[in-house]
Design a protein around this motif. Structure first.
Motif, PDB file in Angstrom:
ATOM      1  N   UNK A 159      -0.914   7.184  20.758  1.00 52.53           N
ATOM      2  CA  UNK A 159      -0.629   6.652  19.425  1.00 52.53           C
ATOM      3  C   UNK A 159       0.626   5.784  19.433  1.00 52.53           C
ATOM      4  N   UNK A 160       1.652   6.231  20.158  1.00 48.84           N
ATOM      5  CA  UNK A 160       2.891   5.457  20.215  1.00 48.84           C
ATOM      6  C   UNK A 160       2.669   4.118  20.911  1.00 48.84           C
ATOM      7  N   UNK A 161       1.781   4.105  21.912  1.00 47.65           N
ATOM      8  CA  UNK A 161       1.472   2.858  22.601  1.00 47.65           C
ATOM      9  C   UNK A 161       0.786   1.843  21.709  1.00 47.65           C
ATOM     10  N   UNK A 162       0.247   2.318  20.590  1.00 48.25           N
ATOM     11  CA  UNK A 162      -0.423   1.438  19.630  1.00 48.25           C
ATOM     12  C   UNK A 162       0.450   1.193  18.401  1.00 48.25           C
ATOM     13  N   UNK A 163       1.696   1.715  18.443  1.00 46.24           N
ATOM     14  CA  UNK A 163       2.634   1.443  17.354  1.00 46.24           C
ATOM     15  C   UNK A 163       2.712   2.511  16.289  1.00 46.24           C
ATOM     16  N   UNK A 164       2.183   3.726  16.566  1.00 52.98           N
ATOM     17  CA  UNK A 164       2.250   4.818  15.593  1.00 52.98           C
ATOM     18  C   UNK A 164       3.280   5.836  16.062  1.00 52.98           C
ATOM     19  N   UNK A 165       4.326   6.035  15.272  1.00 50.86           N
ATOM     20  CA  UNK A 165       5.373   7.009  15.593  1.00 50.86           C
ATOM     21  C   UNK A 165       5.195   8.229  14.691  1.00 50.86           C
ATOM     22  N   UNK A 166       4.941   9.375  15.297  1.00 49.86           N
ATOM     23  CA  UNK A 166       4.677  10.592  14.538  1.00 49.86           C
ATOM     24  C   UNK A 166       5.973  11.340  14.241  1.00 49.86           C
ATOM     25  N   UNK A 167       6.099  11.787  12.988  1.00 49.52           N
ATOM     26  CA  UNK A 167       7.233  12.617  12.557  1.00 49.52           C
ATOM     27  C   UNK A 167       8.582  11.984  12.901  1.00 49.52           C
ATOM     28  N   UNK A 168       8.639  10.672  12.807  1.00 49.93           N
ATOM     29  CA  UNK A 168       9.884   9.937  13.037  1.00 49.93           C
ATOM     30  C   UNK A 168      10.209   9.105  11.808  1.00 49.93           C
ATOM     31  N   UNK A 169      11.474   8.799  11.651  1.00 50.58           N
ATOM     32  CA  UNK A 169      11.898   7.958  10.538  1.00 50.58           C
ATOM     33  C   UNK A 169      12.096   6.523  11.016  1.00 50.58           C
ATOM     34  N   UNK A 170      11.875   5.539  10.140  1.00 53.56           N
ATOM     35  CA  UNK A 170      12.111   4.140  10.520  1.00 53.56           C
ATOM     36  C   UNK A 170      13.566   3.928  10.914  1.00 53.56           C
ATOM     37  N   UNK A 171      13.843   2.920  11.737  1.00 63.69           N
ATOM     38  CA  UNK A 171      15.224   2.638  12.137  1.00 63.69           C
ATOM     39  C   UNK A 171      16.128   2.439  10.924  1.00 63.69           C
ATOM     40  N   UNK A 172      17.295   3.047  10.977  1.00 64.99           N
ATOM     41  CA  UNK A 172      18.236   2.968   9.859  1.00 64.99           C
ATOM     42  C   UNK A 172      19.055   1.682   9.975  1.00 64.99           C
ATOM     43  N   UNK A 173      18.353   0.568   9.820  1.00 66.92           N
ATOM     44  CA  UNK A 173      18.955  -0.753  10.003  1.00 66.92           C
ATOM     45  C   UNK A 173      18.576  -1.650   8.827  1.00 66.92           C
ATOM     46  N   UNK A 174      19.575  -2.330   8.273  1.00 68.10           N
ATOM     47  CA  UNK A 174      19.299  -3.356   7.278  1.00 68.10           C
ATOM     48  C   UNK A 174      19.068  -4.679   7.983  1.00 68.10           C
ATOM     49  N   UNK A 175      17.986  -5.366   7.651  1.00 68.00           N
ATOM     50  CA  UNK A 175      17.609  -6.575   8.392  1.00 68.00           C
ATOM     51  C   UNK A 175      17.042  -7.595   7.410  1.00 68.00           C
ATOM     52  N   UNK A 176      17.777  -8.684   7.185  1.00 66.57           N
ATOM     53  CA  UNK A 176      17.345  -9.690   6.215  1.00 66.57           C
ATOM     54  C   UNK A 176      17.538 -11.089   6.793  1.00 66.57           C
ATOM     55  N   UNK A 177      16.420 -11.763   7.036  1.00 68.83           N
ATOM     56  CA  UNK A 177      16.482 -13.126   7.562  1.00 68.83           C
ATOM     57  C   UNK A 177      16.929 -14.098   6.470  1.00 68.83           C
ATOM     58  N   UNK A 178      17.530 -15.212   6.900  1.00 73.12           N
ATOM     59  CA  UNK A 178      17.982 -16.236   5.959  1.00 73.12           C
ATOM     60  C   UNK A 178      17.819 -17.609   6.604  1.00 73.12           C
ATOM     61  N   UNK A 179      17.985 -18.653   5.810  1.00 76.00           N
ATOM     62  CA  UNK A 179      17.752 -20.017   6.302  1.00 76.00           C
ATOM     63  C   UNK A 179      18.920 -20.562   7.111  1.00 76.00           C
ATOM     64  N   UNK A 180      20.131 -20.120   6.793  1.00 76.68           N
ATOM     65  CA  UNK A 180      21.309 -20.624   7.500  1.00 76.68           C
ATOM     66  C   UNK A 180      22.432 -19.592   7.402  1.00 76.68           C
ATOM     67  N   UNK A 181      23.528 -19.864   8.101  1.00 75.72           N
ATOM     68  CA  UNK A 181      24.673 -18.956   8.029  1.00 75.72           C
ATOM     69  C   UNK A 181      24.913 -18.148   9.284  1.00 75.72           C
ATOM     70  N   UNK A 182      24.015 -18.267  10.272  1.00 72.19           N
ATOM     71  CA  UNK A 182      24.211 -17.559  11.525  1.00 72.19           C
ATOM     72  C   UNK A 182      23.916 -16.067  11.420  1.00 72.19           C
ATOM     73  N   UNK A 183      24.414 -15.325  12.392  1.00 76.24           N
ATOM     74  CA  UNK A 183      24.188 -13.877  12.449  1.00 76.24           C
ATOM     75  C   UNK A 183      25.396 -13.162  11.850  1.00 76.24           C
ATOM     76  N   UNK A 184      25.146 -12.385  10.811  1.00 77.00           N
ATOM     77  CA  UNK A 184      26.205 -11.610  10.160  1.00 77.00           C
ATOM     78  C   UNK A 184      25.958 -10.131  10.441  1.00 77.00           C
ATOM     79  N   UNK A 185      26.801  -9.527  11.261  1.00 75.86           N
ATOM     80  CA  UNK A 185      26.634  -8.131  11.674  1.00 75.86           C
ATOM     81  C   UNK A 185      27.622  -7.244  10.924  1.00 75.86           C
ATOM     82  N   UNK A 186      27.090  -6.206  10.240  1.00 76.39           N
ATOM     83  CA  UNK A 186      27.930  -5.286   9.477  1.00 76.39           C
ATOM     84  C   UNK A 186      27.659  -3.850   9.924  1.00 76.39           C
ATOM     85  N   UNK A 187      28.496  -3.281  10.792  1.00 77.45           N
ATOM     86  CA  UNK A 187      28.336  -1.865  11.156  1.00 77.45           C
ATOM     87  C   UNK A 187      28.968  -0.972  10.087  1.00 77.45           C
TER      88      UNK A 187
END
Length: 245
Positions: free
Chosen positions: A75-103
């Motif tokens: 299942x994991x090889x097909x993209x199904x993760x069992x009993x796991x939570x999605x990555x705790x990452x905020x990810x928002x693409x934009x048209x310009x401004x470069x890469x803004x990293x906020x830890x």
């Protein structure tokens, strides 16, 4: 459940009626090793599982628990993760401004150089990234966006054929429910409650970003309606109204 293996050859749909709710149930053919590569019509079976909100996996308690790991790997090889939570990452693409990293906290694995290197591999040069102690694999999963995270319970069948001592060991396996289909042992179950935030995420992941408050009518509140936040725990038959910003 039949007495022998692999009796289900095609997807068999059904409906479970729980109180006032109808829950669609799909009985899928068994998954064998190599299913993620198409063996045993694996692609068709796993593709259906990928659309589900919850997965029940029936295993033979007399067989090695290694079978459980095989199914998880397929299942994991097909993209199904069992009993796991999605990555705790905020990810928002934009048209310009470069890469803004906020830890938001001290990172144990990722740094700015690693993040930019991974994003460069995917030709992403303008994006806002918020890190909450994530790994490189978490970031890659977020960028690719091809994984689904589904809760799962393993039904270990034929417990009438094992000893009490063996049953005690089985009960220690996470997310497992020992049953006997023949004797209908341990078949009584209760649907779990859920939080408002989890409910919103099931409707659409962007809904929680615009969330302001919720009005609830039902058993989980003292007044009808009652204004609650996203951490409020809902009960069965609750009626809710989500108010956005």
């Amino acid at each position: 459940m039949a007495a022998c293996e692999f009796t289900t050859l095609t997807t068999v749909p059904g409906v479970i009626r729980y109180k006032d709710a109808k829950i669609q149930l799909l009985d899928l053919p068994g998954i064998i090793e190599g299913a993620k590569d198409g063996k045993g019509r694996g692609h068709q079976v796993i593709a259906v599982a990928q659309t589900c909100n919850f997965i029940l996996i029936v295993l033979d308690v007399l067989k090695p628990l290694g079978h459980k790991k095989i199914i998880e790997n397929e299942l994991e090889g097909f993209g199904i993760c069992l009993n796991s939570k999605p990555p705790n990452i905020g990810f928002k693409k934009k048209d310009k401004g470069g890469i803004n990293l906020t830890p938001t906290c001290l990172q144990s694995e990722l740094d700015a150089k690693t993040v930019k290197s991974i994003l460069a591999e995917y030709k992403i040069h303008n994006v806002d990234v918020t890190l909450r102690d994530a790994t490189a694999d978490d970031l890659i999963d977020m960028v690719e966006g091809n994984r689904v995270y589904i809760p799962c319970i393993y039904m270990l069948n034929k417990i009438d054929q094992i000893s009490i001592e063996e049953l005690d060991i089985i009960y220690k396996v996470p997310h497992c429910v020992p049953i006997s289909a023949h004797h209908q042992w341990n078949f009584v179950a209760q649907l779990s409650t859920t939080r408002v935030e989890d409910f919103c995420m099931k409707i659409h992941k962007n809904l929680i970003k615009e969330f302001k408050y919720t009005l609830v009518w039902g058993l989980s509140v003292k007044h009808n309606p009652q204004k609650v936040g996203k951490d409020h725990t809902l009960e069965d038959k609750d009626v809710i109204q989500i108010v956005k910003k």
